[in-house]
Each structure stands twice: as C-alpha cells, then as structure tokens.
Design a protein around this motif. Structure first.
Motif, PDB file in Angstrom:
ATOM      1  N   UNK A  89      43.713  45.904  36.861  1.00  0.00           N
ATOM      2  CA  UNK A  89      42.759  45.031  37.550  1.00  0.00           C
ATOM      3  C   UNK A  89      43.469  44.084  38.514  1.00  0.00           C
ATOM      4  N   UNK A  90      44.687  43.647  38.170  1.00  0.00           N
ATOM      5  CA  UNK A  90      45.442  42.730  39.028  1.00  0.00           C
ATOM      6  C   UNK A  90      46.205  43.444  40.130  1.00  0.00           C
ATOM      7  N   UNK A  91      46.282  44.777  40.034  1.00  0.00           N
ATOM      8  CA  UNK A  91      47.000  45.548  41.045  1.00  0.00           C
ATOM      9  C   UNK A  91      46.071  45.845  42.218  1.00  0.00           C
ATOM     10  N   UNK A 100      34.686  47.499  45.456  1.00  0.00           N
ATOM     11  CA  UNK A 100      33.785  48.627  45.719  1.00  0.00           C
ATOM     12  C   UNK A 100      32.559  48.557  44.807  1.00  0.00           C
ATOM     13  N   UNK A 101      32.778  48.167  43.554  1.00  0.00           N
ATOM     14  CA  UNK A 101      31.676  48.071  42.598  1.00  0.00           C
ATOM     15  C   UNK A 101      30.637  47.063  43.074  1.00  0.00           C
ATOM     16  N   UNK A 102      31.107  45.924  43.560  1.00  0.00           N
ATOM     17  CA  UNK A 102      30.192  44.859  43.994  1.00  0.00           C
ATOM     18  C   UNK A 102      29.439  45.259  45.268  1.00  0.00           C
ATOM     19  N   UNK A 103      30.144  45.917  46.188  1.00  0.00           N
ATOM     20  CA  UNK A 103      29.502  46.364  47.426  1.00  0.00           C
ATOM     21  C   UNK A 103      28.473  47.456  47.133  1.00  0.00           C
ATOM     22  N   UNK A 135      44.710  57.128  35.025  1.00  0.00           N
ATOM     23  CA  UNK A 135      44.271  55.770  35.360  1.00  0.00           C
ATOM     24  C   UNK A 135      42.810  55.748  35.796  1.00  0.00           C
ATOM     25  N   UNK A 136      42.244  56.912  36.125  1.00  0.00           N
ATOM     26  CA  UNK A 136      40.848  56.959  36.574  1.00  0.00           C
ATOM     27  C   UNK A 136      39.904  56.461  35.480  1.00  0.00           C
ATOM     28  N   UNK A 137      40.292  56.661  34.214  1.00  0.00           N
ATOM     29  CA  UNK A 137      39.479  56.118  33.114  1.00  0.00           C
ATOM     30  C   UNK A 137      39.390  54.591  33.217  1.00  0.00           C
ATOM     31  N   UNK A 138      40.495  53.956  33.598  1.00  0.00           N
ATOM     32  CA  UNK A 138      40.503  52.491  33.777  1.00  0.00           C
ATOM     33  C   UNK A 138      39.661  52.111  34.993  1.00  0.00           C
ATOM     34  N   UNK A 139      39.759  52.896  36.071  1.00  0.00           N
ATOM     35  CA  UNK A 139      38.933  52.629  37.251  1.00  0.00           C
ATOM     36  C   UNK A 139      37.445  52.610  36.881  1.00  0.00           C
ATOM     37  N   UNK A 140      37.038  53.590  36.079  1.00  0.00           N
ATOM     38  CA  UNK A 140      35.632  53.670  35.664  1.00  0.00           C
ATOM     39  C   UNK A 140      35.228  52.434  34.869  1.00  0.00           C
ATOM     40  N   UNK A 144      32.380  49.693  36.009  1.00  0.00           N
ATOM     41  CA  UNK A 144      31.202  49.402  35.182  1.00  0.00           C
ATOM     42  C   UNK A 144      31.131  47.942  34.769  1.00  0.00           C
ATOM     43  N   UNK A 145      32.282  47.297  34.599  1.00  0.00           N
ATOM     44  CA  UNK A 145      32.275  45.877  34.230  1.00  0.00           C
ATOM     45  C   UNK A 145      31.960  44.983  35.429  1.00  0.00           C
ATOM     46  N   UNK A 146      32.465  45.364  36.594  1.00  0.00           N
ATOM     47  CA  UNK A 146      32.396  44.475  37.760  1.00  0.00           C
ATOM     48  C   UNK A 146      31.171  44.679  38.645  1.00  0.00           C
ATOM     49  N   UNK A 147      30.475  45.802  38.501  1.00  0.00           N
ATOM     50  CA  UNK A 147      29.385  46.096  39.427  1.00  0.00           C
ATOM     51  C   UNK A 147      28.239  45.092  39.324  1.00  0.00           C
ATOM     52  N   UNK A 148      28.041  44.487  38.152  1.00  0.00           N
ATOM     53  CA  UNK A 148      26.937  43.541  37.972  1.00  0.00           C
ATOM     54  C   UNK A 148      27.400  42.088  37.996  1.00  0.00           C
ATOM     55  N   UNK A 149      28.672  41.867  38.319  1.00  0.00           N
ATOM     56  CA  UNK A 149      29.199  40.494  38.372  1.00  0.00           C
ATOM     57  C   UNK A 149      29.336  40.039  39.826  1.00  0.00           C
ATOM     58  N   UNK A 150      28.768  38.904  40.116  1.00  0.00           N
ATOM     59  CA  UNK A 150      28.942  38.312  41.440  1.00  0.00           C
ATOM     60  C   UNK A 150      29.592  36.937  41.336  1.00  0.00           C
ATOM     61  N   UNK A 151      29.758  36.456  40.098  1.00  0.00           N
ATOM     62  CA  UNK A 151      30.333  35.123  39.910  1.00  0.00           C
ATOM     63  C   UNK A 151      31.810  35.069  40.300  1.00  0.00           C
ATOM     64  N   UNK A 152      32.497  36.211  40.287  1.00  0.00           N
ATOM     65  CA  UNK A 152      33.922  36.219  40.611  1.00  0.00           C
ATOM     66  C   UNK A 152      34.200  36.897  41.955  1.00  0.00           C
TER      67      UNK A 152
END
Length: 268
Positions: A89-91, A100-103, A135-140, A144-152
């Motif tokens: 996530x930090x990379x 991309x999730x947020x967009x 690593x694609x499993x981590x991407x998924x 899924x965690x970030x797509x509904x977050x707009x606070x960050x």
C-alpha cells in the motif's frame, strides 16, 4: 520320424518336471510326499501344510518390493511469494491501485469496462515494481478496501504529489485513462487539487475554489458557484451514490463555503 517323437517326449517330460517343481515345490512333514506350497492341507494324508504361511509371506514380500521401486516424478512447484498488505500500500503500485479504486467508484459503481482496464493495469504494475503475479491478490484487497473510502483521498494525493515527475506523470496518465472510461472527472479533479496543496492557509483557500491569488473577485465567485452546484446534496443524492461519498461531498461543500467566506473577507 522316431527322432522327432523322442524329442517331443523329452520336451514333455521336461515340462512335467518343471510343473512338478513349481506346483509341488514343498514336502508334507507328515507323509513326505510332494505337495503344492499354497495348499492348506496335504492332498495325500490330510495333514496341515506348515509351509503355506512362509510361501505366502515370501510371495507378498516380493510383490511389495517390486511395488516400492515404482514412483512418479512430480515437478517442484514454484514457491508462492507472500507480500505484506501495508508494504504494498505504501509502494508506488499500492498508491496507484488505491487511487484507481476511488476514481472507478466515483459514480457509485465499478463498471465492467473499468474492471477490465484495472485488471490489465495489475499485471503492468507488478512488472513495474519487480513483483511476482502473487501480488495481484494484495492489489484486489487494496482495491476493495479503498474503493468506498474518500476520507483519505487527500492523503494519497499528497503521496502522489511527493513522487518524482516521471512516476507522477505515469500515475496521472493511468487515472486520466480510467476517468475516460467512465466520464466522471470529479474525483480526479479532487486528486489534482489536493496535489497542489502548499500548506499555506490562504493558498489552500484559492486551491479549494479552483482559483489563483491573481484572480479578481468575480472570477473567484464564479468558480465558487460552479463548485457548489457540483457538490450540492440534491444533485448527488439523485445519483444514488454510497453514503460515504455523500458525506464526503457534504464535508467538501463545507470546505468550499469556508474558503469562499475567508477570501471574501480578504478581498473586501
């Protein structure tokens, strides 16, 4: 002719001797006559055949040993690579996936065309950062965690802003291509605005209103009205957007009103 008959008789006799040895290779301990080793009892005197158990054990041992020598070659499996969620996530690739999730979710859903575009970028990002496809499993998971977050959103935009020009341009190109798939530019504009944040409060007010310190008041007011219209609750509610996105829009509208009032006092 006689020689041929004698030859056949010799062959027959040899066969009978062989048959006798193989079939009757054991002697009865009671009467001494030849018997088959695997018979339960002597066929002549009826005494139990004490040689049967040893004969069967020898036969089974031979079969087992023959079986043990057979094996199938199984090629070694490639060892699965394990990646830490927060390290990825930090990379660079994690930041891109989160943005991309947020967009993609900016209009409330992720379309099939957006999903196809994103999955194609996954392989590209893994190669770019020298990671295996595991690593694609981590991407998924990040998606899924970030797509509904707009606070960050601003936090990730600031991470993007801190990159060198080449990777920054690469990320923006991906986000712009993804935006073109859906056509909703609002989140991308938010990202770009947050990237311009300088830390100076008055400067941030101008940035919030898509304005510059050199703009006249009429220009600032025009930009303010456009932003209010864009983030107005009634407009967003009609799109059936997620609750988190509605709350984000409400907070964004508060920021816009605060910036407008602050610059109104400053300009007047």
């Amino acid at each position: 002719m006689i020689n041929a008959i004698l030859l056949l008789a010799a062959i027959f006799l040899a066969y009978k001797v062989y048959e006798n040895i193989t079939k009757f290779g054991c002697k009865c301990d009671n009467c001494g006559k030849n018997i088959k080793c695997d018979d339960e009892f002597c066929i002549y005197c009826g005494a139990p055949n004490k040689h049967k158990e040893a004969y069967v054990d020898t036969k089974e041992t031979k079969t087992t040993n023959e079986t043990d020598t057979k094996f199938e070659y199984t090629p070694p499996k490639e060892e699965k690579q394990h990646y830490n969620y927060y390290d990825v996530l930090d990379d660079l690739d994690g930041i891109i996936v989160a943005l991309m999730a947020k967009v993609a979710k900016s209009n409330g859903i992720v379309s099939s065309d957006e999903a196809t575009y994103i999955s194609q970028r996954y392989l590209e990002l893994a190669k770019l950062t020298n990671k295996s496809q595991d690593v694609i499993d981590i991407y998924e998971e990040i998606f899924n965690r970030e797509k509904d977050r707009v606070d960050n959103l601003k936090e990730f935009a600031q991470k993007l802003a801190s990159l060198d020009e080449a990777p920054k341009a690469y990320v923006l190109k991906i986000l712009e291509e993804l935006t073109d798939v859906d056509g909703d530019t609002r989140i991308l504009n938010e990202i770009k605005e947050a990237m311009k944040f300088s830390g100076d409060k008055n400067s941030s007010y101008y940035e919030i209103l898509n304005s510059k310190p050199t703009d006249d008041w009429e220009t600032i007011k025009k930009n303010y009205k456009e932003l209010v219209k864009e983030y107005h609750y009634d407009k967003l509610a009609s799109k059936n957007l997620p609750k988190d996105l509605i709350e984000y829009a409400e907070n964004r509208l508060k920021e816009i009103n605060e910036a407008y009032e602050a610059l109104k006092k400053l300009k007047n």
